[in-house]
Design an enzyme around this catalytic site. Structure first.
Site, mmCIF file in Angstrom:
data_model
loop_
_atom_site.group_PDB
_atom_site.id
_atom_site.type_symbol
_atom_site.label_atom_id
_atom_site.label_comp_id
_atom_site.label_asym_id
_atom_site.label_seq_id
_atom_site.Cartn_x
_atom_site.Cartn_y
_atom_site.Cartn_z
ATOM 1 N N ARG A 213 33.676 -7.050 -8.941
ATOM 2 C CA ARG A 213 32.327 -7.232 -9.506
ATOM 3 C C ARG A 213 31.839 -5.922 -10.127
ATOM 4 O O ARG A 213 31.256 -5.916 -11.221
ATOM 5 C CB ARG A 213 31.373 -7.714 -8.418
ATOM 6 C CG ARG A 213 31.612 -9.146 -7.976
ATOM 7 C CD ARG A 213 30.526 -9.644 -7.033
ATOM 8 N NE ARG A 213 30.757 -9.281 -5.650
ATOM 9 C CZ ARG A 213 31.381 -10.042 -4.755
ATOM 10 N NH1 ARG A 213 31.903 -11.195 -5.110
ATOM 11 N NH2 ARG A 213 31.521 -9.645 -3.506
ATOM 12 N N PHE A 229 32.619 -21.289 -12.232
ATOM 13 C CA PHE A 229 32.917 -21.296 -10.789
ATOM 14 C C PHE A 229 32.059 -20.210 -10.126
ATOM 15 O O PHE A 229 32.548 -19.380 -9.366
ATOM 16 C CB PHE A 229 34.398 -21.042 -10.517
ATOM 17 C CG PHE A 229 35.318 -21.956 -11.280
ATOM 18 C CD1 PHE A 229 35.603 -23.229 -10.815
ATOM 19 C CD2 PHE A 229 35.895 -21.548 -12.470
ATOM 20 C CE1 PHE A 229 36.464 -24.073 -11.517
ATOM 21 C CE2 PHE A 229 36.754 -22.373 -13.192
ATOM 22 C CZ PHE A 229 37.034 -23.639 -12.710
ATOM 23 N N ASP A 251 28.749 -24.345 -11.839
ATOM 24 C CA ASP A 251 29.391 -24.660 -10.558
ATOM 25 C C ASP A 251 29.189 -26.145 -10.269
ATOM 26 O O ASP A 251 28.235 -26.765 -10.749
ATOM 27 C CB ASP A 251 28.788 -23.816 -9.426
ATOM 28 C CG ASP A 251 29.721 -23.707 -8.223
ATOM 29 O OD1 ASP A 251 30.515 -22.756 -8.162
ATOM 30 O OD2 ASP A 251 29.667 -24.596 -7.358
ATOM 31 N N ALA A 281 33.856 -27.495 -14.298
ATOM 32 C CA ALA A 281 34.106 -26.500 -15.341
ATOM 33 C C ALA A 281 35.066 -27.019 -16.402
ATOM 34 O O ALA A 281 34.873 -26.756 -17.602
ATOM 35 C CB ALA A 281 34.653 -25.217 -14.712
ATOM 36 N N ASP A 301 36.487 -17.651 -12.115
ATOM 37 C CA ASP A 301 36.866 -17.326 -10.731
ATOM 38 C C ASP A 301 37.026 -18.630 -9.951
ATOM 39 O O ASP A 301 36.245 -18.929 -9.045
ATOM 40 C CB ASP A 301 35.796 -16.428 -10.098
ATOM 41 C CG ASP A 301 36.214 -15.928 -8.719
ATOM 42 O OD1 ASP A 301 37.416 -15.989 -8.398
ATOM 43 O OD2 ASP A 301 35.328 -15.472 -7.967
ATOM 44 N N CYS A 341 43.275 -16.936 -7.127
ATOM 45 C CA CYS A 341 43.345 -16.575 -5.706
ATOM 46 C C CYS A 341 44.434 -17.373 -4.993
ATOM 47 O O CYS A 341 44.457 -17.430 -3.764
ATOM 48 C CB CYS A 341 41.990 -16.762 -5.026
ATOM 49 S SG CYS A 341 41.421 -18.473 -4.973
#
Length: 397
Positions: A213, A229, A251, A281, A301, A341
């Site tokens: 960030r 997201f 989101d 999204a 993300d 991730c």
């Protein structure tokens, strides 16, 4: 103390010798001695050479999670104290308290404590017990953490699907001290965030993205930003603090977007500086493209797409599609910040996926920075699986 003995098949000892902490059930030749799942077992090569010691769970595909490669080291109370003390000391050396009061204290295998996650949020600790071996020792570990950290309370969030693979049901609740309030306000690099540690995603906040960030923010100055997201709007707070013109948070969760609005206002940003859109999204980005809406920066993300090797191809298609749609929305010279991730998606594969998306979109893209998880989420060299988060800051032409 004599333990049961697990004998490996020929040719399956190399990962153990290289200190990888997992032994899969297919590597086992035989198990000698009576032992309950969750208890300690000694591991031997096919030639009966002692290799390591860990805890057993025959209900899991990972049948042993290794704890020590020292034959003289007993897995007793002092062992767990030493391991926790080492993890806490490592966090102290990072100087995290100067920049935040929310960070990871124990990161499972990467801190040599397989199956245990401990996160700090202000005066509270949140723990996750992910394996039977940790579950059997949970009360002891909670007591050690309480003695070392002196928290107001320790709350358990053992609600991950991985527990089912260990034969364990979900578990949550207070394990020490007081019940945490519905929301805790944490500080991070001078910003404030409300966190729901009882019900929020992960243990309440994406602590692993803290440094990303900060690194992304300068690229967003003056930009119209799409934060896809967005969850509770952490990237949006950093973007506006860095001088972004405006931010759109996207989101699927109305509740997360409501928290994002509160977080933005908590940091002094009026509602005129941001827009919250509830929706999928993949669908909304296509709508933006069709309507001609463009941005100077897009942040992607997304949640984990690949949960098993069988999901990898589908996950790759998902990452490619979301990046393709984002690339169509970015004005020339703009910024794409994109993450994965999924631990099964390597950094190399992720870069290839983004390249394929750029090729299909007809855009030229430069990588400006490569991103990973914050240093309170260290990666043990003998356990590359600990490195799950990867990201790219890109310039799009």
């Amino acid at each position: 103390m004599r333990h049961a003995c697990l004998i490996l098949k020929p040719g399956h000892d190399r990962p153990v010798r290289r200190h990888h902490p997992w032994i899969f059930s297919g590597a086992v030749a035989e198990l000698e001695g009576r032992i309950e799942d969750g208890e300690i077992v000694d591991v031997y090569s096919s030639e009966r050479e002692w290799l390591a010691r860990g805890y057993l769970n025959r209900r899991s595909q990972i049948i042993v999670r290794l704890l020590t490669w020292n034959p003289e080291e007993a897995i007793d109370e002092s062992f767990w104290e030493r391991r926790i003390d080492r993890a806490l000391a490592a966090r102290h050396l990072l100087g995290l308290d100067q920049i935040t009061d929310a960070y990871r204290l124990v990161y499972a295998e990467n801190d040599w404590i397989p199956g245990l996650i401990v996160d700090r949020y202000g005066d509270f600790l949140v723990i996750q017990s992910l394996t039977l071996g940790i579950e059997r020792r949970k009360e002891l570990l909670v007591r050690i953490l309480a003695e070392r950290c002196h928290p107001t309370g320790i709350y358990e969030r053992s609600d991950l699907d991985v527990r089912a693979k260990e034969g364990l049901p979900p578990a949550d609740g207070v394990r020490h001290g007081e019940m945490p309030p519905e929301r805790i306000v944490i500080r991070e690099h001078g910003h404030l965030f409300r966190v729901d540690i009882r019900h929020g995603q992960k243990t309440g906040f994406y602590l692993d993205q803290r440094e990303n960030r900060r690194r992304v923010a300068p690229y967003l100055a003056g930009a119209r930003v799409l934060n896809a997201f967005s969850y509770t709007g952490a990237f949006a707070v950093y973007a506006l603090a860095a001088g972004a013109e405006s931010v759109v948070n996207l989101d699927t969760s109305a509740e997360a977007l409501a928290e994002a609005a509160i977080n933005l206002q908590l940091n002094g940003f009026p509602a005129s500086r941001f827009e919250n859109i509830e929706g999928d999204a993949f669908r909304v980005l296509r709508q933006f493209r069709a309507s001609g809406r463009r941005f100077q920066a897009v942040i992607l993300d997304p949640p984990k797409f690949a949960f098993a090797q069988a999901h990898l191809e589908r996950a790759a298609r998902g990452y490619k599609d979301i990046n393709l749609q984002a690339l169509h929305l970015i004005e020339p010279g703009g910024i794409l910040v994109t993450f994965s991730c999924s631990g099964l998606v390597s950094a190399d594969l992720f870069q290839k996926i983004v390249f394929a998306a750029a090729e299909d979109a007809g855009r030229e893209v430069q990588i400006l920075e490569r991103l990973g998880q914050a240093p309170d989420h260290p990666v043990r060299l003998s356990f590359p699986e600990g490195e799950y988060l990867k990201g790219l800051i890109c310039r799009v032409w």
